[in-house]
Design a protein around this motif. Structure first.
Motif, short mmCIF file in Angstrom:
data_model
loop_
_atom_site.label_atom_id
_atom_site.label_comp_id
_atom_site.label_asym_id
_atom_site.label_seq_id
_atom_site.Cartn_x
_atom_site.Cartn_y
_atom_site.Cartn_z
N LEU A 1 -9.76 -13.93 5.83
CA LEU A 1 -9.22 -12.62 5.49
C LEU A 1 -10.04 -11.46 6.07
O LEU A 1 -9.52 -10.38 6.32
N THR A 2 -11.33 -11.70 6.26
CA THR A 2 -12.20 -10.64 6.79
C THR A 2 -12.45 -10.79 8.28
O THR A 2 -13.23 -10.01 8.85
N ALA A 3 -11.80 -11.74 8.91
CA ALA A 3 -12.00 -11.95 10.36
C ALA A 3 -11.49 -10.72 11.13
O ALA A 3 -10.56 -10.04 10.69
N PRO A 4 -12.09 -10.46 12.29
CA PRO A 4 -11.62 -9.33 13.12
C PRO A 4 -10.14 -9.50 13.47
O PRO A 4 -9.66 -10.60 13.74
N GLY A 5 -9.43 -8.40 13.43
CA GLY A 5 -8.02 -8.40 13.80
C GLY A 5 -7.07 -8.66 12.63
O GLY A 5 -5.87 -8.49 12.77
N VAL A 6 -7.59 -9.09 11.49
CA VAL A 6 -6.72 -9.35 10.33
C VAL A 6 -6.30 -8.03 9.67
O VAL A 6 -5.18 -7.88 9.22
N GLY A 7 -7.21 -7.10 9.63
CA GLY A 7 -6.88 -5.77 9.09
C GLY A 7 -7.18 -5.58 7.62
O GLY A 7 -6.81 -4.56 7.06
N LEU A 8 -7.83 -6.52 6.97
CA LEU A 8 -8.21 -6.36 5.56
C LEU A 8 -9.68 -5.98 5.46
O LEU A 8 -10.52 -6.49 6.21
N SER A 9 -9.97 -5.11 4.53
CA SER A 9 -11.37 -4.76 4.29
C SER A 9 -12.02 -5.85 3.45
O SER A 9 -11.34 -6.70 2.86
N VAL A 10 -13.33 -5.81 3.35
CA VAL A 10 -14.06 -6.76 2.51
C VAL A 10 -13.61 -6.62 1.06
O VAL A 10 -13.39 -7.62 0.37
N GLU A 11 -13.42 -5.39 0.63
CA GLU A 11 -12.98 -5.13 -0.75
C GLU A 11 -11.59 -5.73 -1.00
O GLU A 11 -11.37 -6.39 -2.02
N GLN A 12 -10.66 -5.53 -0.07
CA GLN A 12 -9.32 -6.07 -0.23
C GLN A 12 -9.34 -7.60 -0.26
O GLN A 12 -8.64 -8.22 -1.07
N ALA A 13 -10.13 -8.20 0.60
CA ALA A 13 -10.25 -9.66 0.63
C ALA A 13 -10.84 -10.18 -0.68
O ALA A 13 -10.37 -11.18 -1.24
N TYR A 14 -11.87 -9.49 -1.18
CA TYR A 14 -12.50 -9.90 -2.43
C TYR A 14 -11.49 -9.82 -3.57
O TYR A 14 -11.39 -10.73 -4.39
N TYR A 15 -10.74 -8.71 -3.64
CA TYR A 15 -9.72 -8.58 -4.67
C TYR A 15 -8.66 -9.66 -4.55
O TYR A 15 -8.21 -10.21 -5.55
N ALA A 16 -8.23 -9.96 -3.34
CA ALA A 16 -7.20 -10.97 -3.13
C ALA A 16 -7.65 -12.34 -3.63
O ALA A 16 -6.87 -13.08 -4.25
N ILE A 17 -8.88 -12.68 -3.40
CA ILE A 17 -9.39 -14.00 -3.79
C ILE A 17 -9.73 -14.07 -5.27
O ILE A 17 -9.50 -15.08 -5.92
N HIS A 18 -10.29 -13.00 -5.81
CA HIS A 18 -10.80 -13.01 -7.18
C HIS A 18 -9.93 -12.21 -8.15
O HIS A 18 -10.39 -11.84 -9.24
N ARG A 19 -8.67 -11.98 -7.81
CA ARG A 19 -7.79 -11.15 -8.63
C ARG A 19 -7.67 -11.65 -10.05
O ARG A 19 -7.78 -10.87 -11.00
#
Length: 117
Positions: free
Chosen positions: A23-41
């Motif tokens: 989710l945080t790989a280049p080109g995906v377009g999600l921030s670290v915060e968005q990825a963290y929320y997505a995984i730990h929602r």
């Protein structure tokens, strides 16, 4: 920056999670915060709901305690009302005339006048 909101956040530990890394790989377009929320929602929601429930319980408790400290409202007291009675015969002639005048004025205005006693 994310540690301000989530003190237990550890970027290195999160990168070990393949989903977070993707989710945080280049080109995906999600921030670290968005990825963290997505995984730990679910975890975040559970903590938030627990916090809300705790605050609600505290407010409810405070409200109940405050209600117990309120003064008695009219008609709610177990004490009898005032024992003062009106004795027309004990009034002087001037007081009786003033009373009659006041009574007539009230009746002329359409006020309902009830005897006491």
């Amino acid at each position: 920056e994310l540690k301000k909101t989530f003190p237990n956040f550890n970027f290195r530990v999160e990168l070990q999670n393949p989903m977070f890394a993707r989710l945080t790989a280049p080109g995906v377009g999600l921030s670290v915060e968005q990825a963290y929320y997505a995984i730990h929602r679910q975890e975040i929601d559970a903590v938030r709901n627990e916090t809300i429930a705790k605050k609600t319980a505290e407010r409810l408790s405070a409200s109940i305690q405050a209600g117990q400290q309120r003064p008695q409202e009219n008609g709610m007291s177990s004490q009898a009302s005032s024992g003062i009675t009106f004795d027309y015969r004990a009034m002087s002639k001037e007081q009786r005339e003033a009373f009659k005048k006041d009574l007539k004025a009230r009746l002329a205005r359409g006020e309902k006048v009830f005897p006491q006693g």
